[in-house]
Structure formats: C-alpha cells, structure tokens
Design an enzyme around this catalytic site. Structure first.
Site, PDB file in Angstrom:
ATOM      1  CD  GLU A  95      -3.026  -0.989   2.239  1.00 58.66           C
ATOM      2  OE1 GLU A  95      -4.199  -1.275   1.979  1.00 58.66           O
ATOM      3  OE2 GLU A  95      -2.637  -0.692   3.376  1.00 58.66           O
ATOM      4  CB  CYS A 112       3.096   7.444   3.064  1.00 59.22           C
ATOM      5  SG  CYS A 112       3.697   6.373   4.358  1.00 59.22           S
ATOM      6  CB  CYS A 119       7.014  -4.630   8.687  1.00 56.15           C
ATOM      7  SG  CYS A 119       8.377  -3.854   9.595  1.00 56.15           S
ATOM      8  CB  CYS A 123       5.661  -1.980  15.980  1.00 57.37           C
ATOM      9  SG  CYS A 123       7.323  -1.472  15.541  1.00 57.37           S
ATOM     10  CB  CYS A 126       2.451  -1.519  13.483  1.00 56.81           C
ATOM     11  SG  CYS A 126       2.610  -1.413  11.701  1.00 56.81           S
ATOM     12  CB  CYS A 348       0.853   6.655  11.624  1.00 57.06           C
ATOM     13  SG  CYS A 348       2.554   6.884  11.320  1.00 57.06           S
TER      14      CYS A 348
HETATM   15  S1  SF4 Z   1       5.555   0.480  12.758  1.00 55.48           S
HETATM   16 FE1  SF4 Z   1       4.938  -1.274  11.540  1.00 55.48          FE
HETATM   17  S2  SF4 Z   1       5.893  -0.962   9.548  1.00 55.48           S
HETATM   18 FE2  SF4 Z   1       6.953   0.386  11.007  1.00 55.48          FE
HETATM   19  S3  SF4 Z   1       8.682  -0.843  11.769  1.00 55.48           S
HETATM   20 FE3  SF4 Z   1       7.010  -1.191  13.197  1.00 55.48          FE
HETATM   21  S4  SF4 Z   1       5.995  -3.062  12.407  1.00 55.48           S
HETATM   22 FE4  SF4 Z   1       7.293  -2.248  10.766  1.00 55.48          FE
END
Ligand code: SF4
Length: 359
Positions: A95, A112, A119, A123, A126, A348
C-alpha cells in the site's frame, strides 16, 4: 521471450537507458525518449509511446518491460488522503498513501512509500507488523509506487501536472533500514533532476531505531530527513512496543542519533505515537523532554489510530493537548500531527495491504 528474461527498464537513468538502446542496436536518443515516457508520463506500455516506431515498440515489448505496479483498489478519505492498494509483478501487494497539503493556492501531496511487503519488526501497535513479513522491495518497485500514485492522482484529479507529489516519506509498510541499499537507490532515482526530480530535502526516511542503518546514513551524508519512531522513553516499555529495542536499546539509539547529528549537522525528527494509558502521562512527557531537548531534534506527536484486533486506544483530544502543551512549555520543538486518512485506514500504522490471501 518470457518475463524472466526481459530487462527491467524502470529504475534506469538516462545514461543506462541510452546504453541499453545501444546494446539492442538502436540509437542512443531512443533511451532519452523512453526515459521521458517512464518518469514524466508514468507510461508502462511501449505501445503508448507515440514517438516510437511500431517496429521498435514490438522489439522493446519483446525484450524489456517497465513494471510500474498496478493499482488494484483505492480509497479516498474525506480529508483528501488516498490509499492505493498496488500489485507487484509477482502478485505481492503493498500500500502507498498520498496525503494532501496546501502550498499557496495549490494542493500538493506527500507520498508515503512502502519498502517491504509486510514488516519483520512486529511493532505491537502496527497493522503491518502484525501481518508478518514476505520480502524486500527492489528499488524500481519503490520508485514504481511513486509513478503509479502520480498517474492515479492525475487521473482522479483530471490534471496533467507532473508535480502533484512534492514530498516523499519512507514510512509505509516495512522498515526502510532493513532494505537500505534499495531504499538509497530509489532515493537517487526519485532525486534525478532529469526524471521525477524530488529534492532530497523533501524526502524523509523513518526508522524504528535500526542503529546500523542510522550509522550508514550518517556516513552516506544524504540531504534527506531522518525520523526515528521513538514512542517510549524507557527500555522496559519500548521493548514491548518495538521489539527492535531489544537489539538496539535506547542508550545505543540515542548515541547513534547524537553521532548522526554531529556528523551531518542535520536536525532529526522523533515520532511519538500517543497511546492512551501507555505512554501519555506527565511523567512520560518529562522523560521525553529530558531525552530530546539536548539534541538538535523535533518531536512529532501522533495520536494513535485504533486498529481492529489490537488493544491500544487513542487518548482524548484533551489528553493529547495536555501532552503537547507540556512539551511546548518545556521549550522542546514539537508539532502535533493532524492525523489524516484514519477513516480509510491509511494513517500511521494502519497499512496492511490485504495481502494475506496472496501468499
Ligand atoms: S511500525 Fe509497523 S511498519 Fe513500522 S517498523 Fe514497526 S511493524 Fe514495521
């Protein structure tokens, strides 16, 4: 000839395209023509290149391709933010998001970009991190997001302007520093004055705190903006929010940031996501001030956008304002980001690309 043996032209600069044309027995100026079609008009089919002979179009179609990602779907927010779901050649999905801002009387966009499919950082807050990791993107795929987004914007806005997107942030899906070489290569492609021509100062790389990448960026001395996703001021909390903190704890991260600032003399941005009851107390604001104030740095406060299935909550507007005011009164450079695109899950941490069904 199948796709695997075709040469990828997206990502090549003028010189490389001239050399490529020579290598297939064509005059160099053909390279300049194709360059213009790719980077000024975001054209991916040789059959749309009207100043190229039919024979050459057939020949190019046989031996080369331009893999600008396909936009499968897009959603538009009431605030003008647009989220594009894109498909790559191998059917993986990513995306990209364009966020409007106003310059004089014109509306311009910040794009963005994603740097990975999924990823690996994981996190806790996220959507991308909670969806796993598939692969790194190539530099041409990162650049391709720009061209696809620009093309879609032009179509939707019925505009021929080639400068709708003026800023680029590497803050989409993925940790850019884990794909450092391809990210830097894509920056040079976007920066090329003969092509897309985005100034390095209009480009931001955001990292969850990869010290190795920060050190490399300091040495490479680009003019880009470095943003660090901080989100917590103790290792105890940061370990739970950003697992990368276990590898690079705060002391190491701050040391790397100091070194970056002293080597580049460039101001750094700390992103701080406000999570209700987690990191938004007065004590957190005090710790944040103590950590950031001595540095050549700004804090960007971002009220969290809630995500289905995750426990984190957005603080009330009053709590957000209090936290912001505390930093302001303490003399810290701080901005409160008016979050855009939350209604279409483009804000975000909300990107997840519906790619799970695509493995
Ligand atoms: S916020 Fe999401 S995309 Fe960014 S580093 Fe952490 S897990 Fe990865």
């Amino acid at each position: 000839m199948n796709m695997k043996t075709k040469t990828e032209l997206l990502g090549m600069g003028v010189k490389e395209l001239e050399d490529y044309m020579e290598s297939i027995g064509e005059p160099k100026y053909r390279g300049r023509q194709v360059h213009k079609w790719i980077y000024k008009k975001a054209v991916s089919s040789f059959y749309d290149m009207s100043d190229i002979s039919r024979d050459l179009r057939n020949k190019l179609d046989d031996c080369a391709h331009i893999s600008i990602p396909r936009v499968l779907k897009q959603r538009a927010s009431i605030d003008g933010t647009r989220k594009f779901l894109m498909e790559l050649e191998d059917k993986k999905r990513i995306e990209s998001v364009v966020i409007p801002h106003h310059e004089n009387k014109n509306t311009r966009y910040t794009l963005c970009l994603s740097t990975q499919v999924g990823c690996p950082v994981g996190c806790a807050f996220c959507a991308t991190g909670n969806s796993g990791f598939q692969r790194n993107l190539e530099a041409y795929e990162i650049t391709g997001q720009f061209l696809a987004s620009q093309r879609e914007l032009q179509k939707r806005l019925k505009s021929n302007e080639s400068e709708l997107i003026t800023n680029v942030v590497y803050m989409g899906m993925g940790e850019p520093m884990f794909n450092y070489d391809q990210v830097i290569e894509s920056i040079y492609i976007l920066n090329d004055p003969k092509g897309v021509n985005i100034g390095q100062r209009h480009i931001t790389i955001s990292t969850a705190g990869d010290v190795k990448g920060i050190n490399r960026l300091a040495r490479d001395n680009l003019q880009v903006v470095l943003a660090i996703s901080l989100h917590a001021c103790t290792n105890e909390l940061r370990d739970t929010l950003i697992p990368l903190n276990r590898k690079y704890p705060l002391e190491e991260l701050i040391k790397a940031v100091k070194q970056y600032i002293s080597l580049t003399n460039r101001r750094v941005t700390f992103e701080y996501l406000l999570l209700d009851g987690v990191n938004n107390s007065k004590k957190d604001a005090e710790m944040l001030t103590k950590l950031v104030k001595p540095l050549l740095a700004n804090i960007n406060l971002i009220p969290y956008n809630e995500i289905d299935g995750l426990e984190f909550k957005q603080p009330s507007p009053q709590q957000v304002q209090q936290f912001y005011q505390y930093l302001l009164d303490a003399g810290v450079g701080v901005t409160l980001r008016g979050e855009k695109g939350a209604d279409i899950e483009a804000a975000c941490g909300q990107l997840r690309a519906e790619y799970k069904n695509n493995r």
